[in-house]
Design a protein around this motif. Structure first.
Motif, PDB file in Angstrom:
ATOM      1  N   SER A 184      14.079  -2.887  13.736  1.00 20.13           N
ATOM      2  CA  SER A 184      13.628  -2.913  12.337  1.00 20.13           C
ATOM      3  C   SER A 184      12.687  -1.738  12.084  1.00 20.13           C
ATOM      4  N   PHE A 185      13.266  -0.569  11.789  1.00 18.47           N
ATOM      5  CA  PHE A 185      12.439   0.593  11.492  1.00 18.47           C
ATOM      6  C   PHE A 185      11.702   0.426  10.165  1.00 18.47           C
ATOM      7  N   GLU A 186      12.301  -0.351   9.275  1.00 23.58           N
ATOM      8  CA  GLU A 186      11.631  -0.628   8.000  1.00 23.58           C
ATOM      9  C   GLU A 186      10.349  -1.422   8.248  1.00 23.58           C
ATOM     10  N   GLY A 187      10.469  -2.488   9.047  1.00 29.45           N
ATOM     11  CA  GLY A 187       9.285  -3.275   9.372  1.00 29.45           C
ATOM     12  C   GLY A 187       8.254  -2.445  10.096  1.00 29.45           C
ATOM     13  N   LEU A 188       8.702  -1.637  11.030  1.00 31.20           N
ATOM     14  CA  LEU A 188       7.801  -0.774  11.784  1.00 31.20           C
ATOM     15  C   LEU A 188       7.084   0.206  10.858  1.00 31.20           C
ATOM     16  N   PHE A 189       7.830   0.763   9.909  1.00 25.66           N
ATOM     17  CA  PHE A 189       7.242   1.735   8.978  1.00 25.66           C
ATOM     18  C   PHE A 189       6.145   1.084   8.132  1.00 25.66           C
ATOM     19  N   TYR A 190       6.436  -0.091   7.567  1.00 24.58           N
ATOM     20  CA  TYR A 190       5.445  -0.722   6.696  1.00 24.58           C
ATOM     21  C   TYR A 190       4.256  -1.258   7.493  1.00 24.58           C
ATOM     22  N   TYR A 191       4.507  -1.787   8.674  1.00 25.10           N
ATOM     23  CA  TYR A 191       3.392  -2.263   9.505  1.00 25.10           C
ATOM     24  C   TYR A 191       2.483  -1.097   9.903  1.00 25.10           C
ATOM     25  N   LEU A 192       3.066  -0.079  10.505  1.00 21.58           N
ATOM     26  CA  LEU A 192       2.252   1.043  10.983  1.00 21.58           C
ATOM     27  C   LEU A 192       1.627   1.808   9.828  1.00 21.58           C
ATOM     28  N   GLY A 193       2.322   1.825   8.691  1.00 20.28           N
ATOM     29  CA  GLY A 193       1.743   2.479   7.521  1.00 20.28           C
ATOM     30  C   GLY A 193       0.443   1.839   7.095  1.00 20.28           C
ATOM     31  N   GLY A 194       0.275   0.537   7.395  1.00 15.74           N
ATOM     32  CA  GLY A 194      -0.950  -0.160   7.032  1.00 15.74           C
ATOM     33  C   GLY A 194      -2.089   0.061   8.009  1.00 15.74           C
ATOM     34  N   VAL A 195      -1.803   0.627   9.182  1.00 17.74           N
ATOM     35  CA  VAL A 195      -2.859   0.771  10.197  1.00 17.74           C
ATOM     36  C   VAL A 195      -3.028   2.194  10.705  1.00 17.74           C
ATOM     37  N   VAL A 196      -2.052   3.059  10.435  1.00 14.91           N
ATOM     38  CA  VAL A 196      -2.069   4.388  11.073  1.00 14.91           C
ATOM     39  C   VAL A 196      -3.290   5.212  10.693  1.00 14.91           C
ATOM     40  N   ASN A 197      -3.768   5.069   9.460  1.00 17.10           N
ATOM     41  CA  ASN A 197      -4.895   5.898   9.019  1.00 17.10           C
ATOM     42  C   ASN A 197      -6.201   5.518   9.693  1.00 17.10           C
ATOM     43  N   PHE A 198      -6.234   4.352  10.329  1.00 19.04           N
ATOM     44  CA  PHE A 198      -7.466   3.909  10.980  1.00 19.04           C
ATOM     45  C   PHE A 198      -7.307   3.786  12.492  1.00 19.04           C
ATOM     46  N   SER A 199      -6.106   3.997  12.989  1.00 20.55           N
ATOM     47  CA  SER A 199      -5.837   3.786  14.412  1.00 20.55           C
ATOM     48  C   SER A 199      -6.107   5.048  15.229  1.00 20.55           C
ATOM     49  N   GLN A 200      -6.614   4.833  16.423  1.00 21.54           N
ATOM     50  CA  GLN A 200      -6.828   5.927  17.367  1.00 21.54           C
ATOM     51  C   GLN A 200      -5.814   5.859  18.514  1.00 21.54           C
ATOM     52  N   SER A 201      -4.730   5.128  18.300  1.00 25.69           N
ATOM     53  CA  SER A 201      -3.699   4.987  19.337  1.00 25.69           C
ATOM     54  C   SER A 201      -2.620   6.051  19.151  1.00 25.69           C
ATOM     55  N   PRO A 202      -2.409   6.908  20.142  1.00 23.90           N
ATOM     56  CA  PRO A 202      -1.329   7.901  20.037  1.00 23.90           C
ATOM     57  C   PRO A 202       0.036   7.261  19.818  1.00 23.90           C
TER      58      PRO A 202
ATOM     59  N   ALA B  33       9.400   6.031  12.781  1.00 23.58           N
ATOM     60  CA  ALA B  33       9.890   5.065  11.798  1.00 23.58           C
ATOM     61  C   ALA B  33      10.042   5.699  10.422  1.00 23.58           C
ATOM     62  N   ALA B  34       9.065   6.522  10.038  1.00 23.44           N
ATOM     63  CA  ALA B  34       9.139   7.183   8.733  1.00 23.44           C
ATOM     64  C   ALA B  34      10.364   8.087   8.657  1.00 23.44           C
ATOM     65  N   ALA B  35      10.657   8.762   9.755  1.00 24.89           N
ATOM     66  CA  ALA B  35      11.844   9.626   9.776  1.00 24.89           C
ATOM     67  C   ALA B  35      13.123   8.790   9.661  1.00 24.89           C
ATOM     68  N   ARG B  36      13.145   7.641  10.331  1.00 27.94           N
ATOM     69  CA  ARG B  36      14.346   6.799  10.322  1.00 27.94           C
ATOM     70  C   ARG B  36      14.621   6.199   8.936  1.00 27.94           C
ATOM     71  N   VAL B  37      13.543   5.921   8.164  1.00 26.37           N
ATOM     72  CA  VAL B  37      13.749   5.304   6.842  1.00 26.37           C
ATOM     73  C   VAL B  37      13.712   6.337   5.721  1.00 26.37           C
ATOM     74  N   GLY B  38      13.690   7.623   6.096  1.00 26.14           N
ATOM     75  CA  GLY B  38      13.787   8.678   5.090  1.00 26.14           C
ATOM     76  C   GLY B  38      12.499   9.009   4.370  1.00 26.14           C
ATOM     77  N   GLN B  39      11.358   8.584   4.923  1.00 22.47           N
ATOM     78  CA  GLN B  39      10.064   8.887   4.300  1.00 22.47           C
ATOM     79  C   GLN B  39       9.508  10.198   4.885  1.00 22.47           C
TER      80      GLN B  39
END
Length: 593
Positions: free
Chosen positions: A243-261, A270-276
């Motif tokens: 589920s790249f869509e689920g991955l994109f929306y989940y990570l989109g909610g945390v990526v700006n605050f995450s320090q995890s590579p 995920a963004a590339a897979r869903v065309g974002q």
């Protein structure tokens, strides 16, 4: 009694007939007075029988009477609550039974857990689940049988309350099958109350049951509890369902605050897979968290139609060779042009070097360099091209830079090397150009033409004398060296040549010194018209204690005809030196002079 109950009651009270008094109270509906009267006169009443009679004729009165039975002034219960409950339920008075128990159980005592359970049970099974819902919502009781009530709630369609009572994962997963009936707010709160292992298992079950219906709530839970549940676990969860869509929306909610590579890398994927693609570019451009090597490889393998994300990564982390190779081999030449013209003109040399390695079109490379113009750093470009023996490629571009007034040393070094390689009047360049580095050009010339190296070192005006002496001695340019020494008029330099470091007088004379002295005596000094040059040379020979060589020198310029033949000082010096070093010739010199 049938005519006037009040009168009868008065008579019975005076006559102290308790059973008749109580009967009058019942007829009047004043059940609340029965308990007080019986207590006062110490009369034992069969309250159970009395209540059974009352529930059939006056349910509301029975309710009030029951409350009095369990709440006397002395605190003593005249009839236990369980018996009262059974009496009400024997005639199916659920509403009255509920009202009674709410009053009787308001102390929320542990020993009343059974009755708390019964109160919820009669409403859940008796067709009034909304009453049970209200009781649970007000959190009035805490000692009832929670698993049992949970099952009853589930049967009654109160799925939210069922989840609040279940702890077994099988029960939770079964109720979650009705997730569409549960509010998102409750579900978000619920996942915060269960363990990590249970939460992950339930989320997995939701996706496996109906990924389209449940994806949104799973994403919301993942975002809210990302740290407690662990980004790695949540990423694996979405990956398992592809589920790249689920991955994109989940990570989109945390990526700006995450320090995890890993979070940043997987968000890019995920963004590339869903065309974002704008998000792919944004994170590649702005993030300082992801692993550059991993993301570079990911983007290369993804082969996006727009390579700007890859350009950002490679530019930021200096993967220029890989970037150039990728763009060129995938026929994305226009992006190579955009990169060197607008993104990083300073990295044009690396791009050109890689294009040469890839045997790229010379016309394309030349046009690329010309399009960057003066923004391209010349030293690095020359180094890249020269390392690959393709310096001539830059000929027109370098001449154009010089024509525009460029005085950069690297530019003139490069054009000088080209002129020397092409034998395009190199002497004129070496003698007249003021901007090249004699050390660089001299070293370049040494293997091609040592004489040109000598000219370049000479152009340094003394700063490269060591290199000049070496190249002359190694390549037999003694005539050039002799003329240079005479012209330079530097006693220290004469000493360095005639008595080099480590040379001890009396040792066998090195051939190079003899060859040099011959050229000084035979060529360099006789050619000189400058008395200072002659004077300095003579002083140098004297300082280096070379009387024999000095006699040869003086014979050549005094006795064999030169502009200095009549110089009295040189004539006297010749005689005095002969007296010291070659007495046999003194008389001959005197006679000839």
């Amino acid at each position: 009694v049938g005519i006037d109950v009040n009168l009868a009651l008065t008579i019975y009270l005076k006559a102290n007939v308790p059973d008749k008094v109580i009967n009058c109270f019942l007829q009047k509906g004043e059940t609340d007075k029965i308990v007080a009267y019986a207590t006062r006169v110490n009369y034992r009443v069969d309250y159970s029988f009395m209540l059974q009679q009352l529930v059939r004729s006056n349910p509301q009165g029975a309710l009030e009477f029951a409350k009095k039975l369990v709440s006397t002034e002395t605190g003593q219960q005249l009839l236990d609550s369980s018996t009262i409950l059974e009496i009400f339920m024997s005639v199916n008075l659920i509403r009255e039974a509920t009202a009674f128990l709410l009053e009787a159980l308001k102390g929320n005592r542990k020993e009343e857990g059974f009755l708390q359970t019964k109160l919820l049970e009669i409403n859940l099974l008796g067709g009034t689940p909304q009453v049970a819902e209200a009781i649970l919502a007000n959190e009035m009781f805490s000692h009832y049988d929670k698993p049992y009530i949970g099952r009853l709630c589930e049967q009654a369609g109160l799925f939210q309350r069922a989840l609040e009572h279940y702890t077994d994962i099988a029960d939770v997963k079964r109720v979650m099958a009705n997730s569409s009936s549960l509010s998102p707010e409750f579900l978000l709160s619920f996942f915060g109350s269960i363990s990590r292992e249970v939460a992950l298992e339930v989320l997995k079950d939701l996706l496996s049951r109906n990924i389209r219906q449940n994806l949104n709530i799973v994403v919301q839970v993942a975002i809210k509890y990302s740290d407690p549940l662990g980004p790695e676990n949540l990423i694996k969860l979405f990956d398992d369902f592809k589920s790249f869509e689920g991955l994109f929306y989940y990570l989109g909610g945390v990526v700006n605050f995450s320090q995890s590579p890993l979070v940043h890398k997987k968000y890019i994927e995920a963004a590339a897979r869903v065309g974002q693609f704008k998000e792919v570019e944004r994170v590649c451009r702005d993030s300082n968290v992801y692993d550059p090597q991993e993301v570079k490889q990911l983007l290369i393998e993804a082969k996006l139609a727009d390579p700007r994300p890859l350009i950002h990564v490679c530019d930021r982390f200096d993967f220029i060779d890989e970037l150039t190779s990728y763009l060129y081999t995938n026929n994305l030449n226009k992006y190579i042009e955009v990169y060197v013209q607008k993104v990083s003109p300073a990295k044009t040399p690396q791009v050109v070097g890689k294009l040469l390695d890839l045997e790229g079109s010379e016309d394309f490379i030349k046009n690329l360099i010309n399009s960057v113009g003066a923004l391209c750093p010349v030293p690095e470009l020359v180094e890249q091209v020269e390392r690959r023996n393709r310096l001539r490629l830059l000929h027109p571009w370098l001449e154009a830079r010089i024509a525009q007034g460029n005085t950069e040393t690297a530019t003139h070094n490069a054009i000088g090397k080209i002129y020397i390689t092409l034998n395009r009047d190199p002497l004129q360049f070496l003698q007249n150009n003021q901007f090249y580095d004699p050390g660089v050009i001299g070293q370049f010339c040494e293997k091609l033409d040592p004489h040109l190296a000598f000219v370049a070192y000479k152009h340094a005006k003394g700063e490269k004398d060591t290199e000049l002496i070496r190249v002359c001695q190694e390549n037999g340019l003694y005539k050039d060296l002799a003329r240079y020494l005479v012209e330079k008029q530097d006693l220290d330099l004469w000493t360095r040549v005639l008595k080099p470091e480590g040379f001890t007088e009396g040792e066998v004379e090195p051939p190079s010194r003899r060859y040099l002295l011959d050229q000084v005596v035979q060529t360099a000094l006789p050619e000189s018209k400058n008395p200072d040059e002659v004077s300095t040379t003579v002083k140098a020979f004297m300082q280096c204690d070379l009387p024999g060589e000095l006699i040869e020198l003086l014979e050549r310029i005094v006795l064999q005809g030169s502009d200095f033949s009549n110089n009295k000082n040189l004539q006297n010096l010749l005689v005095l030196t002969a007296i010291r070093a070659n007495k046999e010739k003194v008389v001959e010199y005197i006679n000839r002079l």
